[in-house]
Design an enzyme around this catalytic site. Structure first.
Site, PDB file in Angstrom:
ATOM      1  N   PRO A  72       0.947  -1.030  -0.023  1.00  0.00           N
ATOM      2  CA  PRO A  72       0.000  -0.109   0.122  1.00  0.00           C
ATOM      3  C   PRO A  72       0.842   1.392  -0.040  1.00  0.00           C
ATOM      4  CG  PRO A  72      -0.664  -1.582   1.591  1.00  0.00           C
ATOM      5  CD  PRO A  72       0.487  -1.972   1.265  1.00  0.00           C
ATOM      6  N   CYS A  73       0.491   2.343  -0.683  1.00  0.00           N
ATOM      7  CA  CYS A  73       1.237   3.599  -0.568  1.00  0.00           C
ATOM      8  C   CYS A  73       0.598   4.457   0.325  1.00  0.00           C
ATOM      9  CB  CYS A  73       0.903   4.250  -2.035  1.00  0.00           C
ATOM     10  SG  CYS A  73       1.968   3.373  -3.331  1.00  0.00           S
ATOM     11  N   GLN A  74       1.528   5.200   0.961  1.00  0.00           N
ATOM     12  CA  GLN A  74       1.093   5.985   2.124  1.00  0.00           C
ATOM     13  C   GLN A  74       0.622   7.552   1.192  1.00  0.00           C
ATOM     14  OE1 GLN A  74       0.816   4.741   5.293  1.00  0.00           O
ATOM     15  NE2 GLN A  74       1.351   2.931   3.628  1.00  0.00           N
ATOM     16  N   GLY A  75      -0.278   7.580   0.580  1.00  0.00           N
ATOM     17  CA  GLY A  75      -0.481   8.647  -0.029  1.00  0.00           C
ATOM     18  C   GLY A  75      -0.004   8.805  -1.512  1.00  0.00           C
TER      19      GLY A  75
END
Length: 361
Positions: A72-75
């Protein structure tokens, strides 16, 4: 048979595609209990680790031919930091840690289409340029699931890292315009949901639980168990009835428009949209059961008004449009299963990537 590891595995969309091509899952890691339970129900609890990837010891990571997954990307802000020790990059650190220990010939990262504009992507390129991935050559780009025979338009970023020679992304096998030489026509929604009963028999899941990882969760459900209806208001039904295939909120007469739509004459064109039988659906998101969130109305509608299915697609139909097999098993509540379906990699896209990699392995 090629061995594989699936990180951030979700309910197993990617594993399902790879397993159908003969890949053998050795380890899967998933943080969400119900998604991990769904994965375990379909592929086995013995190699499924439910929990935080950061707590997985190096001794629990086997060697494997392939590592797949999408951290998952943090924003997607332009943070500018390419520091692996930045706490925001923890999940990427963990992905790279597993790759280093498993030493795969190939790894595959799947992510949202805008991933290539993210800081996380720059971090990945930096690691391939003399960092922990220096032995891997990267190929990357966007793939549309519909271009590989999936009855859904879903554009994703795919990165292939290889230490056995550069592996380009697979070429499309399907296209919207069939006159393109050598390609098949896009697959329409009818191929996946045309034989599913139009009427739903329940609005709730059967009363059933299963124990997995020492915990009790709702499940397992399959097929028509998740062919769940809703109870729309008379106003919603009247709105649905006005919308033809390929149409949306702009087909509603003024007296049926909510104020927010009346005051927004442009944009959000797919809201309250109806699918077409002959074309792939739009992207199946986690709230596909809400027509106000996108083009999620059932494709059946005739101009004469004799045969119209005025409801959003069901969980079962959404799963089939994501290319999950008819007998795939599910665990969790209605909301949790919808989240699993919407977050999954379309099985057909994963299968196409797996098929492509086999030539090089």
């Amino acid at each position: 048979m090629h061995s594989m590891i699936d990180l951030f595995a979700g309910c197993g969309g990617m594993t399902s595609g790879f397993a159908s091509e003969g890949f053998d899952p050795q380890l899967a890691i998933e943080f969400d209990l119900h998604a991990a339970a769904t994965y375990a129900a379909n592929f086995g609890e013995d190699h499924t680790l439910y929990g935080d990837i950061a707590t997985v010891k190096a001794s629990a990571i086997p060697k494997a031919d392939v590592v797949i997954g999408g951290p998952p990307c943090q924003g997607f802000s332009n943070l500018g930091s390419k520091d692996l020790n930045d706490p925001r990059n923890q999940l990427w650190r963990e992905y790279l840690r597993v790759v280093k220990k498993a030493n795969p010939k190939v790894f595959v990262i799947e992510n949202v289409d805008r991933f290539m504009k993210s800081t996380e992507f720059q971090l990945l390129l930096a690691e391939a340029d003399g960092g922990s991935l220096k032995n891997y050559q990267l190929s990357f780009g966007h793939l549309n699931a519909a271009d590989f025979g999936v009855a859904q338009r879903r554009k994703r970023t795919i990165v292939i890292g290889s230490r056995i020679g550069k592996i380009e992304l697979p070429h499309a096998t399907h296209a919207r315009n069939p006159e393109i030489a050598g390609l098949k026509k896009w697959v329409g929604t009818r191929s996946r949901i045309g034989r599913i009963p139009e009427k739903t028999t329940s609005t709730s899941l059967p009363e059933s639980t299963v124990e997995v990882f020492g915990q009790v969760v709702p499940g397992t459900f399959k097929g028509l168990d998740i062919h769940l209806g809703r109870t729309p208001t008379p106003l919603s039904l009247e709105r649905y009835d006005h919308i033809p295939p390929g149409g949306g909120r702009f087909d509603l007469p003024d007296h049926l428009l909510p104020r927010c739509w009346r005051e927004k004459p442009t944009g959000t064109t797919d809201v309250m949209g109806r699918m077409r039988w002959t074309l792939p659906s739009h992207t199946i998101r986690t709230e596909f059961f809400k027509p106000e969130k996108g083009s999620y109305l059932h494709p059946q509608w005739d101009a004469a008004g004799k045969h119209r299915v005025n409801r959003p697609i069901t969980h079962y139909e959404a799963a089939r449009l994501q290319d999950f097999p008819e007998d795939f098993l599910w665990c969790g509540t209605k909301i949790q299963i919808a989240k699993q379906i919407g977050n999954a990699v379309p099985v057909g896209l994963a299968r196409a990537i797996a098929q492509h990699l086999k030539q090089y392995l």
